[in-house]
Design a protein around this motif. Structure first.
Motif, PDB file in Angstrom:
ATOM      1  N   SER A  83       0.615  -1.054  -0.038  1.00  0.00           N
ATOM      2  CA  SER A  83      -0.041  -0.044   0.103  1.00  0.00           C
ATOM      3  C   SER A  83       0.891   1.299   0.137  1.00  0.00           C
ATOM      4  CB  SER A  83      -0.795   0.014   1.363  1.00  0.00           C
ATOM      5  OG  SER A  83      -1.961  -0.914   1.227  1.00  0.00           O
ATOM      6  N   ASN A  84       0.657   1.985  -0.854  1.00  0.00           N
ATOM      7  CA  ASN A  84       1.257   3.445  -1.170  1.00  0.00           C
ATOM      8  C   ASN A  84       0.483   4.436  -1.704  1.00  0.00           C
ATOM      9  OD1 ASN A  84       3.064   5.538  -1.821  1.00  0.00           O
ATOM     10  ND2 ASN A  84       4.675   4.190  -2.243  1.00  0.00           N
ATOM     11  N   PHE A  85       0.372   5.324  -0.638  1.00  0.00           N
ATOM     12  CA  PHE A  85      -0.650   6.517  -1.074  1.00  0.00           C
ATOM     13  C   PHE A  85       0.042   7.736  -1.768  1.00  0.00           C
ATOM     14  CE2 PHE A  85      -3.042   3.563   1.150  1.00  0.00           C
ATOM     15  CZ  PHE A  85      -4.448   3.677   0.779  1.00  0.00           C
ATOM     16  N   ASP A  86       1.339   7.694  -1.908  1.00  0.00           N
ATOM     17  CA  ASP A  86       2.185   8.887  -2.493  1.00  0.00           C
ATOM     18  C   ASP A  86       1.771   9.306  -3.599  1.00  0.00           C
ATOM     19  OD1 ASP A  86       3.621   8.680   0.174  1.00  0.00           O
ATOM     20  OD2 ASP A  86       5.269   7.780  -1.006  1.00  0.00           O
ATOM     21  N   ALA A  87       1.101   8.480  -4.532  1.00  0.00           N
ATOM     22  CA  ALA A  87       0.738   9.109  -5.874  1.00  0.00           C
ATOM     23  C   ALA A  87      -0.508   9.741  -5.848  1.00  0.00           C
ATOM     24  CB  ALA A  87       0.785   7.798  -6.840  1.00  0.00           C
ATOM     25  N   LEU A  88      -1.259   9.259  -4.626  1.00  0.00           N
ATOM     26  CA  LEU A  88      -2.643   9.821  -4.537  1.00  0.00           C
ATOM     27  C   LEU A  88      -2.505  11.225  -3.931  1.00  0.00           C
ATOM     28  CD1 LEU A  88      -5.826   9.770  -4.789  1.00  0.00           C
ATOM     29  CD2 LEU A  88      -5.835   8.487  -2.375  1.00  0.00           C
ATOM     30  N   ALA A  89      -1.662  11.124  -3.150  1.00  0.00           N
ATOM     31  CA  ALA A  89      -1.494  12.550  -2.279  1.00  0.00           C
ATOM     32  C   ALA A  89      -0.739  13.671  -3.072  1.00  0.00           C
ATOM     33  CB  ALA A  89      -0.416  12.349  -0.944  1.00  0.00           C
ATOM     34  N   LEU A 169     -10.429   3.145  15.689  1.00  0.00           N
ATOM     35  CA  LEU A 169     -11.171   2.207  14.872  1.00  0.00           C
ATOM     36  C   LEU A 169     -10.434   1.253  14.251  1.00  0.00           C
ATOM     37  CD1 LEU A 169     -13.444   5.212  12.993  1.00  0.00           C
ATOM     38  CD2 LEU A 169     -14.114   3.378  14.697  1.00  0.00           C
ATOM     39  N   GLU A 170      -9.152   1.122  14.312  1.00  0.00           N
ATOM     40  CA  GLU A 170      -8.214  -0.015  13.723  1.00  0.00           C
ATOM     41  C   GLU A 170      -8.548  -0.133  12.153  1.00  0.00           C
ATOM     42  OE1 GLU A 170      -8.481  -3.336  16.119  1.00  0.00           O
ATOM     43  OE2 GLU A 170      -7.507  -2.270  17.788  1.00  0.00           O
ATOM     44  N   ASN A 171      -8.626   1.116  11.385  1.00  0.00           N
ATOM     45  CA  ASN A 171      -9.247   0.798  10.065  1.00  0.00           C
ATOM     46  C   ASN A 171      -7.870   1.430   9.162  1.00  0.00           C
ATOM     47  OD1 ASN A 171      -9.882   1.542   7.043  1.00  0.00           O
ATOM     48  ND2 ASN A 171     -12.058   1.535   8.176  1.00  0.00           N
ATOM     49  N   ASP A 172      -6.879   0.642   8.550  1.00  0.00           N
ATOM     50  CA  ASP A 172      -5.692   1.097   7.928  1.00  0.00           C
ATOM     51  C   ASP A 172      -6.114   2.075   6.867  1.00  0.00           C
ATOM     52  OD1 ASP A 172      -4.135  -0.304   9.925  1.00  0.00           O
ATOM     53  OD2 ASP A 172      -4.002  -1.975   8.956  1.00  0.00           O
ATOM     54  N   LEU A 173      -7.025   1.647   5.984  1.00  0.00           N
ATOM     55  CA  LEU A 173      -7.623   2.490   4.958  1.00  0.00           C
ATOM     56  C   LEU A 173      -7.890   3.683   5.287  1.00  0.00           C
ATOM     57  CD1 LEU A 173      -7.719   2.578   1.908  1.00  0.00           C
ATOM     58  CD2 LEU A 173      -9.905   1.644   2.177  1.00  0.00           C
ATOM     59  N   VAL A 180      -3.244  11.305   3.660  1.00  0.00           N
ATOM     60  CA  VAL A 180      -3.241  11.803   2.301  1.00  0.00           C
ATOM     61  C   VAL A 180      -3.994  13.049   2.258  1.00  0.00           C
ATOM     62  CG1 VAL A 180      -4.467  11.521   0.178  1.00  0.00           C
ATOM     63  CG2 VAL A 180      -3.269   9.432   0.940  1.00  0.00           C
ATOM     64  N   PHE A 181      -5.077  13.141   2.854  1.00  0.00           N
ATOM     65  CA  PHE A 181      -5.856  14.258   2.847  1.00  0.00           C
ATOM     66  C   PHE A 181      -5.121  15.488   3.884  1.00  0.00           C
ATOM     67  CE2 PHE A 181      -9.588  12.021   1.834  1.00  0.00           C
ATOM     68  CZ  PHE A 181      -9.777  12.777   0.470  1.00  0.00           C
ATOM     69  N   TRP A 182      -4.399  14.961   4.860  1.00  0.00           N
ATOM     70  CA  TRP A 182      -3.783  15.866   5.665  1.00  0.00           C
ATOM     71  C   TRP A 182      -2.734  16.427   5.033  1.00  0.00           C
ATOM     72  CZ3 TRP A 182      -4.400  18.676   9.940  1.00  0.00           C
ATOM     73  CH2 TRP A 182      -3.619  19.170  10.441  1.00  0.00           C
ATOM     74  N   LYS A 183      -1.724  15.546   4.176  1.00  0.00           N
ATOM     75  CA  LYS A 183      -0.692  16.251   3.471  1.00  0.00           C
ATOM     76  C   LYS A 183      -1.222  17.171   2.516  1.00  0.00           C
ATOM     77  CE  LYS A 183       2.111  11.741   3.803  1.00  0.00           C
ATOM     78  NZ  LYS A 183       2.441  10.742   3.009  1.00  0.00           N
ATOM     79  N   VAL A 184      -2.193  16.927   1.808  1.00  0.00           N
ATOM     80  CA  VAL A 184      -2.863  17.918   0.933  1.00  0.00           C
ATOM     81  C   VAL A 184      -3.289  19.222   1.862  1.00  0.00           C
ATOM     82  CG1 VAL A 184      -4.550  18.173  -0.740  1.00  0.00           C
ATOM     83  CG2 VAL A 184      -3.657  15.939  -0.685  1.00  0.00           C
ATOM     84  N   TYR A 185      -3.761  19.040   2.625  1.00  0.00           N
ATOM     85  CA  TYR A 185      -4.382  20.181   3.347  1.00  0.00           C
ATOM     86  C   TYR A 185      -3.203  21.059   3.763  1.00  0.00           C
ATOM     87  CZ  TYR A 185      -7.047  22.328   7.298  1.00  0.00           C
ATOM     88  OH  TYR A 185      -7.602  23.318   8.342  1.00  0.00           O
ATOM     89  N   ARG A 186      -2.343  20.395   4.360  1.00  0.00           N
ATOM     90  CA  ARG A 186      -1.046  21.159   4.773  1.00  0.00           C
ATOM     91  C   ARG A 186      -0.512  22.121   3.686  1.00  0.00           C
ATOM     92  NH1 ARG A 186      -1.361  23.313   8.782  1.00  0.00           N
ATOM     93  NH2 ARG A 186       0.981  23.966   8.478  1.00  0.00           N
ATOM     94  N   LYS A 187      -0.325  21.273   2.469  1.00  0.00           N
ATOM     95  CA  LYS A 187       0.282  22.001   1.143  1.00  0.00           C
ATOM     96  C   LYS A 187      -0.824  23.147   0.814  1.00  0.00           C
ATOM     97  CE  LYS A 187       3.852  19.407   0.097  1.00  0.00           C
ATOM     98  NZ  LYS A 187       5.138  19.954  -0.052  1.00  0.00           N
TER      99      LYS A 187
END
Length: 243
Positions: A83-89, A169-173, A180-187
């Motif tokens: 799992s890698n969400f870098d491209a999505l971010a 919630l132990e929900n990895d997704l 991802v949304f935090w990274k986007v939000y900060r940028k």
């Protein structure tokens, strides 16, 4: 001038074929029941199974690697990527920042999505938050309050607070999507600037959310989270209007 008058039809058909090939490769991964970390078939086998040339295959593999579907380890082969969400971010960050040069629509929509996730899921998280975990959430609030009193930014403590709210919630997704949304939000926040931020008020808003969670008051917590993002929306609109 339309795009079709600039880009030859052959280019469009080539792009369509590459997208179809990428879809075929992903389908092959699913059909063979491969999991993250499993080795992929060799290039030669893929060429034979998919009926394509090596150069065409490599073009598609590069795209799938960029998308985080496969991982190419030189000297070892190809593997199904973890799992890698870098491209999505990266993609969402670009779209959000690009929209700030225009009407800011996508930046605002990204804030809407983050709000919907947090306000919508807090009622599920509250019943499973332990006292030990509440202490961690409050520690993040105290850190924000201390930094705000000194007039210092507290982005890391802010991110930690929101992560801790939903970790039970132990929900990895969910955790990955929130990251991802935090990274986007900060940028986006960096793009529009932090002038006029009321640090003490922002820290107090987090304290109020914590108090509602600690009291197991899901309705109030959801209401506070819904209001929590009004400030960033106002700053986005003001930034776009002033541009």
């Amino acid at each position: 001038m339309s795009i079709s008058s600039v880009v030859p039809k052959a280019r469009f058909s080539a792009q369509a074929r590459l997208r179809a090939l990428q879809a075929d490769i992903m389908e092959l991964i699913l059909e063979r029941d491969l999991d993250a970390g499993d080795p992929m078939p060799t290039e030669g086998e893929l060429c034979e199974v998919l009926g394509v040339g090596r150069n065409t295959l490599r073009e598609s593999l590069k795209v799938l690697q960029a998308l985080g579907v496969i991982e190419i380890r030189h000297g070892f082969g190809m593997f199904v990527a973890p799992s890698n969400f870098d491209a999505l971010a990266d993609g969402l960050t670009f779209r959000g920042r690009l929209s700030l040069r225009h009407e800011g629509l996508e930046a605002l929509q990204l804030v809407d999505i983050r709000q919907a996730l947090e306000a919508g899921l807090i009622s599920a998280s509250i019943p499973v938050v332990s006292q030990e975990h509440l202490a961690l959430i409050e520690a993040a609030v105290v850190k924000m309050e201390d930094l705000a009193a000194r007039g210092e930014q507290f982005a890391e403590a802010d991110a930690e607070f929101h992560r801790l709210l939903f970790e039970p919630l132990e929900n990895d997704l969910l955790m990955n999507l929130m990251s991802v949304f935090w990274k986007v939000y900060r940028k986006i926040h960096v793009e529009i600037g932090t002038d006029g931020m009321h640090l003490v008020d922002t820290a107090a808003a987090h304290r109020n959310i914590y108090d509602a969670v600690a009291a197991q008051d899901a309705a109030t917590a959801a209401q506070l989270l819904n209001c929590h993002f009004d400030g960033i929306r106002a700053k986005i609109r003001a930034f776009v209007e002033s541009d």
